[in-house]
Design a protein around this motif. Structure first.
Motif, PDB file in Angstrom:
ATOM      1  N   ARG A 121       0.835  -1.203   0.000  1.00 58.40           N
ATOM      2  CA  ARG A 121       0.000   0.000   0.000  1.00 58.40           C
ATOM      3  C   ARG A 121       0.871   1.255   0.000  1.00 58.40           C
ATOM      4  O   ARG A 121       1.855   1.351   0.725  1.00 58.40           O
ATOM      5  CB  ARG A 121      -0.913   0.013   1.235  1.00 58.40           C
ATOM      6  N   ASP A 122       0.463   2.229  -0.792  1.00 60.69           N
ATOM      7  CA  ASP A 122       1.248   3.450  -0.958  1.00 60.69           C
ATOM      8  C   ASP A 122       1.338   4.285   0.313  1.00 60.69           C
ATOM      9  O   ASP A 122       2.247   5.107   0.464  1.00 60.69           O
ATOM     10  CB  ASP A 122       0.640   4.310  -2.073  1.00 60.69           C
ATOM     11  N   LYS A 123       0.381   4.120   1.222  1.00 62.33           N
ATOM     12  CA  LYS A 123       0.344   5.002   2.394  1.00 62.33           C
ATOM     13  C   LYS A 123       1.472   4.734   3.379  1.00 62.33           C
ATOM     14  O   LYS A 123       1.735   5.559   4.254  1.00 62.33           O
ATOM     15  CB  LYS A 123      -1.006   4.882   3.099  1.00 62.33           C
ATOM     16  N   VAL A 203      -7.563   6.236   0.061  1.00 65.49           N
ATOM     17  CA  VAL A 203      -6.118   6.030   0.191  1.00 65.49           C
ATOM     18  C   VAL A 203      -5.530   5.921  -1.212  1.00 65.49           C
ATOM     19  O   VAL A 203      -6.244   5.574  -2.164  1.00 65.49           O
ATOM     20  CB  VAL A 203      -5.801   4.753   1.013  1.00 65.49           C
ATOM     21  N   PRO A 204      -4.230   6.229  -1.383  1.00 64.09           N
ATOM     22  CA  PRO A 204      -3.658   6.319  -2.732  1.00 64.09           C
ATOM     23  C   PRO A 204      -3.845   5.083  -3.600  1.00 64.09           C
ATOM     24  O   PRO A 204      -4.104   5.197  -4.803  1.00 64.09           O
ATOM     25  CB  PRO A 204      -2.168   6.585  -2.459  1.00 64.09           C
ATOM     26  N   GLU A 205      -3.715   3.872  -3.003  1.00 61.52           N
ATOM     27  CA  GLU A 205      -3.755   2.661  -3.822  1.00 61.52           C
ATOM     28  C   GLU A 205      -5.122   2.355  -4.412  1.00 61.52           C
ATOM     29  O   GLU A 205      -5.247   1.517  -5.309  1.00 61.52           O
ATOM     30  CB  GLU A 205      -3.244   1.448  -3.030  1.00 61.52           C
ATOM     31  N   LYS A 206      -6.171   3.040  -3.942  1.00 60.41           N
ATOM     32  CA  LYS A 206      -7.493   2.863  -4.560  1.00 60.41           C
ATOM     33  C   LYS A 206      -7.575   3.583  -5.913  1.00 60.41           C
ATOM     34  O   LYS A 206      -8.471   3.314  -6.724  1.00 60.41           O
ATOM     35  CB  LYS A 206      -8.603   3.378  -3.643  1.00 60.41           C
ATOM     36  N   TYR A 237      -3.275  13.327   0.988  1.00 59.37           N
ATOM     37  CA  TYR A 237      -3.919  12.648  -0.141  1.00 59.37           C
ATOM     38  C   TYR A 237      -5.435  12.780  -0.084  1.00 59.37           C
ATOM     39  O   TYR A 237      -6.070  13.141  -1.077  1.00 59.37           O
ATOM     40  CB  TYR A 237      -3.535  11.166  -0.197  1.00 59.37           C
ATOM     41  N   SER A 238      -6.017  12.471   1.069  1.00 59.17           N
ATOM     42  CA  SER A 238      -7.486  12.513   1.167  1.00 59.17           C
ATOM     43  C   SER A 238      -8.017  13.928   0.959  1.00 59.17           C
ATOM     44  O   SER A 238      -9.065  14.121   0.332  1.00 59.17           O
ATOM     45  CB  SER A 238      -7.951  11.936   2.511  1.00 59.17           C
ATOM     46  N   ARG A 239      -7.282  14.916   1.459  1.00 57.62           N
ATOM     47  CA  ARG A 239      -7.714  16.304   1.265  1.00 57.62           C
ATOM     48  C   ARG A 239      -7.658  16.688  -0.215  1.00 57.62           C
ATOM     49  O   ARG A 239      -8.581  17.321  -0.747  1.00 57.62           O
ATOM     50  CB  ARG A 239      -6.848  17.258   2.102  1.00 57.62           C
ATOM     51  N   LEU A 244     -10.180  17.590  -5.508  1.00 55.88           N
ATOM     52  CA  LEU A 244     -10.262  17.207  -6.925  1.00 55.88           C
ATOM     53  C   LEU A 244     -11.686  16.799  -7.286  1.00 55.88           C
ATOM     54  O   LEU A 244     -12.203  17.164  -8.353  1.00 55.88           O
ATOM     55  CB  LEU A 244      -9.286  16.072  -7.213  1.00 55.88           C
ATOM     56  N   ALA A 245     -12.310  16.041  -6.382  1.00 56.03           N
ATOM     57  CA  ALA A 245     -13.690  15.589  -6.622  1.00 56.03           C
ATOM     58  C   ALA A 245     -14.638  16.774  -6.740  1.00 56.03           C
ATOM     59  O   ALA A 245     -15.461  16.849  -7.669  1.00 56.03           O
ATOM     60  CB  ALA A 245     -14.120  14.654  -5.497  1.00 56.03           C
TER      61      ALA A 245
END
Length: 360
Positions: A121-123, A203-206, A237-239, A244-245
């Motif tokens: 996982r990237d995190k 999370v990044p890997e999704k 990342y989540s922020r 972006l969304a």
């Protein structure tokens, strides 16, 4: 027989694949006469339950720090399991598996369920990835029995550790609860069959950022992208993902379960899972149970599900994902029937009980 479960944040209604797995599995096991206690991480609990569908619940304080909480919680959970006179400690995931020898030293048998190589996982940073690899090794060396949720994971453990006696027991999916109502769709501003749906942890890997960019590039006027989920730990990342969304008109529902989720699964045009890492994705299995057309990355865990070739795109290839989305949205919705027999939770519960019983 008394079994204490750790390695999960808890049940019910707590975000996460392992959490969904435990919420479906262990109530079914209690129905077979086995005494199950799940040790929950108190910081994730938003109820006062001491029991859920026959499963006893014990809450333990744990620091909410992603690099420490799993191991500290598992250590405390194993001590509690000893006080509860557990016969078996069932440890979920490779981080908590670091404590397998501790449970064995205290005289309890250990079942370790490997949900996937989390060190990919990237995190995680370098040190955390090393500890996760070590946890995987320790779990495989010292657990009495090892359960793997996919053939991909089984192959890893045979190749890396020579553990050839693992039990392959898949993740499952409940019977779909299809909902004719579109009350929730109206609430969030979408129409039936006029949205692409994705769900999971932020999370990044999704790779939800790639999905958003690929969908935005279509400049669709007739369809929307709905993304269900959130993050355990708000980070850069989540922020950035949420920003972006919003910039691209994506509808963020937050973490949802029950009727709202079932309604979204019932009425979606298609489901997308662009992950670069999975064990055996419950989200994908859920979408399949609702007969949704799916578009998924070609990682080994997704390939193992055995979808039609056209459902897959090259992991990380946004242009290919965009092409798959364009092709799907150019067609009217057409349900797809998948064989879900091997993902039946009742059968899975029987398989896990068999593992328990054969330890004595």
């Amino acid at each position: 027989m008394k079994v204490v479960v750790t390695g999960t944040r808890g049940i019910p209604n707590i975000l996460g694949g392992v959490e969904t797995h435990c919420e479906e599995l262990f109530p079914r096991i209690t129905q077979k006469g086995i005494d199950i206690t799940i040790i929950r991480r108190k910081s994730y609990v938003h109820d006062s339950f001491q029991e859920y569908q026959g499963v006893k619940l014990v809450d333990i304080e744990t620091p909410k720090k992603k690099s420490l909480e799993a191991v500290i919680h598992t250590f405390r959970a194993i001590l509690r399991a000893k006080r509860l006179h557990a016969d078996i400690v069932h440890i979920h995931a490779i981080g908590p598996a670091l404590l397998t020898p501790f449970a064995r030293l205290l005289g309890m048998k250990v079942v370790f369920t490997h949900h996937g190589p989390d060190y990919n996982r990237d995190k995680w940073g370098f040190a955390a990835k090393m500890m996760l690899r070590f946890g995987e090794r320790i779990g495989c060396m010292f657990a009495n029995e090892v359960i793997v949720i996919s053939e991909v994971i089984n192959d890893i453990l045979v190749r890396k550790y020579g553990r050839k006696n693992c039990h392959l027991i898949h993740n499952g999916v409940p019977m779909p609860d299809k909902i004719d109502s579109i009350d929730y769709l109206s609430e969030i501003g979408v129409e039936s069959c006029k949205y692409v749906f994705a769900m999971g942890r932020f999370v990044p890997e999704k790779n939800f950022h790639q999905l958003i960019r690929a969908f935005a590039a279509l400049k669709q006027q007739n369809y929307k992208l709905v993304l269900a989920g959130d993050t355990d730990f708000e980070d850069d990342y989540s922020r950035k993902l949420k920003s972006l969304a919003k910039e691209n008109g994506v509808i963020l529902t937050g973490f949802i379960k029950g009727k709202k989720l079932h309604e979204l699964l019932t009425h979606a045009h298609c489901f997308v899972l662009p992950s670069s890492h999975e064990g055996l994705p419950i989200a994908l299995l859920e979408a399949m149970s609702y007969d949704l057309p799916v578009i998924v990355s070609d990682i080994p865990a997704n390939l193992e599900v055995g979808l039609a070739f056209d459902c897959y795109f090259q992991t990380g290839n946004e242009e290919q994902l965009q092409e798959k989305l364009q092709k799907s949205l150019a067609q009217d919705f057409c349900p797809v029937h998948y064989s879900m027999d091997e993902y039946n939770w009742d059968k899975i519960a029987e398989q896990v009980v068999s593992v328990y019983e054969n330890m004595f």
